[in-house]
Design a protein around this motif. Structure first.
Motif, PDB file in Angstrom:
ATOM      1  N   ALA A   1      44.571  48.380  36.743  1.00  0.00           N
ATOM      2  CA  ALA A   1      43.795  48.266  35.141  1.00  0.00           C
ATOM      3  C   ALA A   1      42.494  48.725  35.427  1.00  0.00           C
ATOM      4  CB  ALA A   1      44.097  46.984  34.690  1.00  0.00           C
ATOM      5  N   GLN A   2      41.978  49.667  34.660  1.00  0.00           N
ATOM      6  CA  GLN A   2      40.662  50.072  34.845  1.00  0.00           C
ATOM      7  C   GLN A   2      40.009  50.426  33.217  1.00  0.00           C
ATOM      8  OE1 GLN A   2      40.323  53.129  37.636  1.00  0.00           O
ATOM      9  NE2 GLN A   2      41.998  54.277  36.794  1.00  0.00           N
ATOM     10  N   GLU A   3      38.645  50.160  33.135  1.00  0.00           N
ATOM     11  CA  GLU A   3      38.054  50.624  32.099  1.00  0.00           C
ATOM     12  C   GLU A   3      37.130  51.871  32.278  1.00  0.00           C
ATOM     13  OE1 GLU A   3      36.121  47.375  29.920  1.00  0.00           O
ATOM     14  OE2 GLU A   3      34.896  48.950  28.619  1.00  0.00           O
ATOM     15  N   ILE A   4      37.314  52.949  31.689  1.00  0.00           N
ATOM     16  CA  ILE A   4      36.513  54.113  32.036  1.00  0.00           C
ATOM     17  C   ILE A   4      35.956  54.550  30.689  1.00  0.00           C
ATOM     18  CG2 ILE A   4      36.614  56.594  32.919  1.00  0.00           C
ATOM     19  CD1 ILE A   4      38.735  55.684  34.842  1.00  0.00           C
ATOM     20  N   ASP A   5      34.646  54.664  30.624  1.00  0.00           N
ATOM     21  CA  ASP A   5      33.878  55.076  29.224  1.00  0.00           C
ATOM     22  C   ASP A   5      34.605  54.365  28.075  1.00  0.00           C
ATOM     23  OD1 ASP A   5      32.620  56.698  30.799  1.00  0.00           O
ATOM     24  OD2 ASP A   5      34.011  58.439  30.519  1.00  0.00           O
ATOM     25  N   GLY A   6      34.708  52.835  28.191  1.00  0.00           N
ATOM     26  CA  GLY A   6      34.928  51.982  27.066  1.00  0.00           C
ATOM     27  C   GLY A   6      36.687  52.131  26.798  1.00  0.00           C
TER      28      GLY A   6
ATOM     29  N   LYS B   1      35.601  46.239  36.719  1.00  0.00           N
ATOM     30  CA  LYS B   1      35.628  47.787  36.641  1.00  0.00           C
ATOM     31  C   LYS B   1      36.942  48.194  36.805  1.00  0.00           C
ATOM     32  CE  LYS B   1      32.415  49.310  39.362  1.00  0.00           C
ATOM     33  NZ  LYS B   1      31.246  50.042  40.149  1.00  0.00           N
ATOM     34  N   ARG B   2      37.638  47.509  37.859  1.00  0.00           N
ATOM     35  CA  ARG B   2      39.038  47.589  38.288  1.00  0.00           C
ATOM     36  C   ARG B   2      39.921  46.652  38.625  1.00  0.00           C
ATOM     37  NH1 ARG B   2      41.091  52.309  42.114  1.00  0.00           N
ATOM     38  NH2 ARG B   2      42.699  53.322  40.714  1.00  0.00           N
ATOM     39  N   ILE B   3      41.016  46.490  38.339  1.00  0.00           N
ATOM     40  CA  ILE B   3      41.879  45.332  38.922  1.00  0.00           C
ATOM     41  C   ILE B   3      43.042  46.165  39.571  1.00  0.00           C
ATOM     42  CG2 ILE B   3      43.147  43.166  38.347  1.00  0.00           C
ATOM     43  CD1 ILE B   3      41.412  43.158  35.770  1.00  0.00           C
ATOM     44  N   MET B   4      43.385  45.837  40.961  1.00  0.00           N
ATOM     45  CA  MET B   4      44.524  46.459  41.299  1.00  0.00           C
ATOM     46  C   MET B   4      45.467  45.083  41.920  1.00  0.00           C
ATOM     47  SD  MET B   4      42.753  49.306  43.977  1.00  0.00           S
ATOM     48  CE  MET B   4      44.235  50.254  44.424  1.00  0.00           C
ATOM     49  N   GLY B   5      46.569  45.081  41.540  1.00  0.00           N
ATOM     50  CA  GLY B   5      47.353  43.938  42.076  1.00  0.00           C
ATOM     51  C   GLY B   5      48.714  44.103  42.644  1.00  0.00           C
ATOM     52  N   ILE B   6      49.157  43.561  43.763  1.00  0.00           N
ATOM     53  CA  ILE B   6      50.588  43.198  44.126  1.00  0.00           C
ATOM     54  C   ILE B   6      50.891  42.037  43.236  1.00  0.00           C
ATOM     55  CG2 ILE B   6      52.230  42.890  45.820  1.00  0.00           C
ATOM     56  CD1 ILE B   6      50.201  44.631  47.417  1.00  0.00           C
ATOM     57  N   VAL B   7      51.677  42.200  42.318  1.00  0.00           N
ATOM     58  CA  VAL B   7      51.690  40.904  41.417  1.00  0.00           C
ATOM     59  C   VAL B   7      53.275  40.558  41.176  1.00  0.00           C
ATOM     60  CG1 VAL B   7      49.549  41.139  40.159  1.00  0.00           C
ATOM     61  CG2 VAL B   7      51.750  42.115  39.205  1.00  0.00           C
ATOM     62  N   ASN B   8      54.125  41.027  41.842  1.00  0.00           N
ATOM     63  CA  ASN B   8      55.541  40.828  41.856  1.00  0.00           C
ATOM     64  C   ASN B   8      56.014  40.725  43.312  1.00  0.00           C
ATOM     65  OD1 ASN B   8      58.585  42.010  41.662  1.00  0.00           O
ATOM     66  ND2 ASN B   8      58.209  40.626  39.965  1.00  0.00           N
ATOM     67  N   GLY B   9      56.426  39.301  43.738  1.00  0.00           N
ATOM     68  CA  GLY B   9      56.783  39.094  45.140  1.00  0.00           C
ATOM     69  C   GLY B   9      58.179  39.881  45.664  1.00  0.00           C
ATOM     70  N   THR B  10      59.168  40.145  44.322  1.00  0.00           N
ATOM     71  CA  THR B  10      60.295  40.648  44.799  1.00  0.00           C
ATOM     72  C   THR B  10      60.367  42.041  45.220  1.00  0.00           C
ATOM     73  OG1 THR B  10      61.426  39.230  42.974  1.00  0.00           O
ATOM     74  CG2 THR B  10      62.731  40.887  43.882  1.00  0.00           C
ATOM     75  N   THR B  11      59.506  42.777  44.524  1.00  0.00           N
ATOM     76  CA  THR B  11      59.497  44.036  44.811  1.00  0.00           C
ATOM     77  C   THR B  11      58.495  44.382  46.098  1.00  0.00           C
ATOM     78  OG1 THR B  11      57.668  44.199  43.004  1.00  0.00           O
ATOM     79  CG2 THR B  11      59.803  45.289  42.446  1.00  0.00           C
TER      80      THR B  11
ATOM     81  N   VAL C   1      29.454  41.837  41.735  1.00  0.00           N
ATOM     82  CA  VAL C   1      30.002  41.270  43.119  1.00  0.00           C
ATOM     83  C   VAL C   1      30.465  42.275  44.179  1.00  0.00           C
ATOM     84  CG1 VAL C   1      31.817  39.638  44.187  1.00  0.00           C
ATOM     85  CG2 VAL C   1      30.737  39.002  41.926  1.00  0.00           C
ATOM     86  N   GLY C   2      31.188  43.560  43.581  1.00  0.00           N
ATOM     87  CA  GLY C   2      31.465  44.431  44.292  1.00  0.00           C
ATOM     88  C   GLY C   2      32.943  44.182  44.686  1.00  0.00           C
ATOM     89  N   GLU C   3      33.571  44.239  45.734  1.00  0.00           N
ATOM     90  CA  GLU C   3      35.126  44.319  46.182  1.00  0.00           C
ATOM     91  C   GLU C   3      35.480  42.858  46.563  1.00  0.00           C
ATOM     92  OE1 GLU C   3      35.933  47.087  49.044  1.00  0.00           O
ATOM     93  OE2 GLU C   3      35.734  48.855  47.604  1.00  0.00           O
ATOM     94  N   LEU C   4      36.374  42.261  45.770  1.00  0.00           N
ATOM     95  CA  LEU C   4      37.182  40.815  46.169  1.00  0.00           C
ATOM     96  C   LEU C   4      38.683  41.005  46.356  1.00  0.00           C
ATOM     97  CD1 LEU C   4      35.306  38.683  43.087  1.00  0.00           C
ATOM     98  CD2 LEU C   4      35.139  38.261  45.606  1.00  0.00           C
ATOM     99  N   MET C   5      39.178  40.064  47.082  1.00  0.00           N
ATOM    100  CA  MET C   5      40.644  40.222  47.047  1.00  0.00           C
ATOM    101  C   MET C   5      40.881  38.637  47.166  1.00  0.00           C
ATOM    102  SD  MET C   5      43.574  42.293  49.063  1.00  0.00           S
ATOM    103  CE  MET C   5      44.018  41.540  50.359  1.00  0.00           C
TER     104      MET C   5
ATOM    105  N   PHE D   1      43.180  42.925  44.014  1.00  0.00           N
ATOM    106  CA  PHE D   1      42.095  43.308  44.358  1.00  0.00           C
ATOM    107  C   PHE D   1      41.056  43.633  43.358  1.00  0.00           C
ATOM    108  CE2 PHE D   1      39.614  47.048  46.289  1.00  0.00           C
ATOM    109  CZ  PHE D   1      39.172  46.473  47.312  1.00  0.00           C
ATOM    110  N   VAL D   2      39.802  42.998  43.401  1.00  0.00           N
ATOM    111  CA  VAL D   2      38.831  43.292  41.965  1.00  0.00           C
ATOM    112  C   VAL D   2      37.836  44.101  42.484  1.00  0.00           C
ATOM    113  CG1 VAL D   2      37.903  42.239  39.946  1.00  0.00           C
ATOM    114  CG2 VAL D   2      39.882  41.261  41.256  1.00  0.00           C
ATOM    115  N   ASN D   3      37.531  45.079  41.588  1.00  0.00           N
ATOM    116  CA  ASN D   3      35.841  45.526  41.960  1.00  0.00           C
ATOM    117  C   ASN D   3      35.161  45.456  40.683  1.00  0.00           C
ATOM    118  OD1 ASN D   3      34.027  47.959  41.805  1.00  0.00           O
ATOM    119  ND2 ASN D   3      35.181  48.194  43.798  1.00  0.00           N
TER     120      ASN D   3
END
Ligand SMILES: NC(=O)c1ccc[n+]([C@@H]2O[C@H](COP(=O)([O-])OP(=O)(O)OC[C@H]3O[C@@H](n4cnc5c(N)ncnc54)[C@H](OP(=O)(O)O)[C@@H]3O)[C@@H](O)[C@H]2O)c1
Length: 431
Positions: free
Chosen positions: A254-259, A154-164, A293-297, A287-289
């Protein structure tokens, strides 16, 4: 007959090339036992033979001619570790045309041309690994492709850049200014001499494009990702954030809402108790929802010679095993849909304004928000200096377009000296 040697050719021998070579050679015996064959580095493409490398390799392995790898019938797997769009794209396509499996760590290329590359690999019945292209040492692509593939993300939240993340952590923990921390990060090798790709969010957008494509099974145009960097984040914003119980992070969401998809990279005010708020320094986390599964990190090093080299080596090993067992390759591309992006994304905002210190100013500005349908949650006024006052507004979740129209009006009001900063607010961070 069962193969007892899987031969690889490496294109590019910098940080990740060296790390991959070291993992494959230092763990040679254990890898051999797991694969049931030896993984042998046959050739390494270098641009400049005279350049001092991080490690020495036998002369017979080295070449400056790409055809020694791409056209070499002995080589089973081509490993692209040069970076950039060209000649990486042409070399990869040539390798696939010549029946070679491919592994890459190239996020820019995968974000921009991943679907055409994966389609080519699928059409030619070849495997294609790109684990190292997102979050260096964290096995996140494998988690999406092998484990979350049956679930609905449903949703992906990421700290995907180490420099920042390093820069924002230092600003938060030491109260330092952006420019000072950036200089220090450059001196320590955490930031490039030209830091644009990192600090303006391009690198994070590449990684979010890859994760969104796999997570939501869709092809997507990287230009549709809303992107904003951290160069506008100031010490004041960090301090106001602390007062409000929030930490500022450069987040990909990133999320998908109503397609419909919403994918954005921007600085975000995140509740201090959210698991991502305590990811500090150069580390990355996703962090994935998902529905089942629910919440995963997933947490760990997002870069580095050995961590990233291990991700590349693990892709090589997986493909080598397939070759030895004579297995058919699995489809590489899971982006079977073309989902549209949301036209009217919504968000809460933190807004810092420099205004004229006069009675009635707050009401005047609040009136403008009301005219544009932007409702407000709270307002803070902590600093006044003679004629000037600094005010901070937090909006409710509003349509971004309405908020932007209100700001365009507010910017030119006679009582407003400056719109000092605007940062998205992630009120709870959980779906
Ligand atoms: N560093 C990390 O921690 C990390 C993490 C995740 C993903 N990645 C990705 O991994 C890839 C490699 O990154 P890196 O950090 O290893 O970069 P790097 O240290 O700059 O190494 C790249 C190497 O490729 C060589 N190269 C470039 N163009 C070439 C060409 N046309 N022919 C032959 N060799 C060529 C360079 O040669 P010269 O030495 O002659 O310039 C250099 O040795 C990139 O796609 C990057 O985004 C890196």
């Amino acid at each position: 007959m069962k193969k007892d040697k899987i031969k690889i050719g490496i294109l590019g021998f910098g940080v990740v090339g060296t790390g991959t070579y070291r993992v494959l050679t230092e763990n040679f015996e254990a890898i051999k036992k797991q694969v049931g064959a030896e993984i042998v580095v046959e050739k390494i493409l270098m641009r400049d033979m005279s350049k001092k490398r991080l490690i020495d390799v036998p002369d017979r392995m080295v070449t400056t001619k790409p055809e020694d790898i791409l056209e070499n019938s002995d080589i089973d797997i081509v490993v692209e570790l040069m970076g950039g769009e060209e000649p990486a794209y042409s070399y990869i396509m040539r390798a696939l045309e010549n029946g070679k499996h491919v592994v890459t760590a190239n996020k820019e290329l995968m974000a921009k041309k991943g679907s055409s590359i994966l389609e080519k690999a699928d059409n030619n019945g070849l495997s294609f690994g790109f684990e190292a292209s997102v979050c260096g040492g964290i096995p996140i692509i494998r988690a999406f492709k092998r484990s979350l593939c049956t679930d609905k993300v449903k949703r992906i939240m990421g700290i995907v850049n180490g420099t920042t993340n390093y820069i924002l952590t230092k600003m938060t923990q030491e109260g330092s200014g952006y420019e000072d921390v950036l200089k220090e990060a450059q001196a320590k090798g955490y930031a490039e001499a030209d830091p644009t790709a990192d600090v303006e969010g391009y690198d994070a957008a590449y990684k979010m494009a890859i994760l969104s494509s796999i997570g939501f099974h869709t092809k997507l145009d990287i230009n549709m990702i809303r992107r904003e960097g951290i160069s506008g984040v100031s010490k004041s914003d960090i301090l106001y954030g602390k007062d409000l119980g929030w930490t500022i992070k450069l987040l990909g969401i990133a999320q998908e809402i109503d397609g419909k998809l919403e994918v954005a990279v921007s600085p975000v005010m995140l509740p201090a108790e959210h698991p991502l708020a305590s990811v500090n320094g150069v580390n990355n986390a996703v962090f994935v929802n998902s529905e089942a599964v629910g919440e995963l990190m997933f947490y760990g090093p997002g870069a580095g010679q050995m961590a990233t080299g291990n991700s590349v080596a693990s892709d090589i090993m997986e493909i080598a095993r397939q070759i030895v067992l004579d297995n058919k390759t699995l489809p590489n591309c899971s982006c079977f849909d073309v989902k549209a992006f949301a036209e009217e994304p919504e968000s809460s905002f933190y807004l810092r304004l420099d205004v004229i210190n006069r009675p009635g100013v707050l009401a005047k500005i609040a009136g403008v928000f009301g005219n544009y349908g932007v409702s407000l949650e709270s307002v803070l006024q902590k600093k006044t200096e003679g004629e000037r006052a600094e005010i901070v507004w937090i909006t409710s979740k509003v349509k971004e377009s309405s908020f932007k129209k209100a700001i365009e009006f507010i910017k030119y009001m006679d009582v407003v000296n400056e719109v000092s900063s605007i940062i998205r607010v992630e009120a709870n961070g959980h779906c």
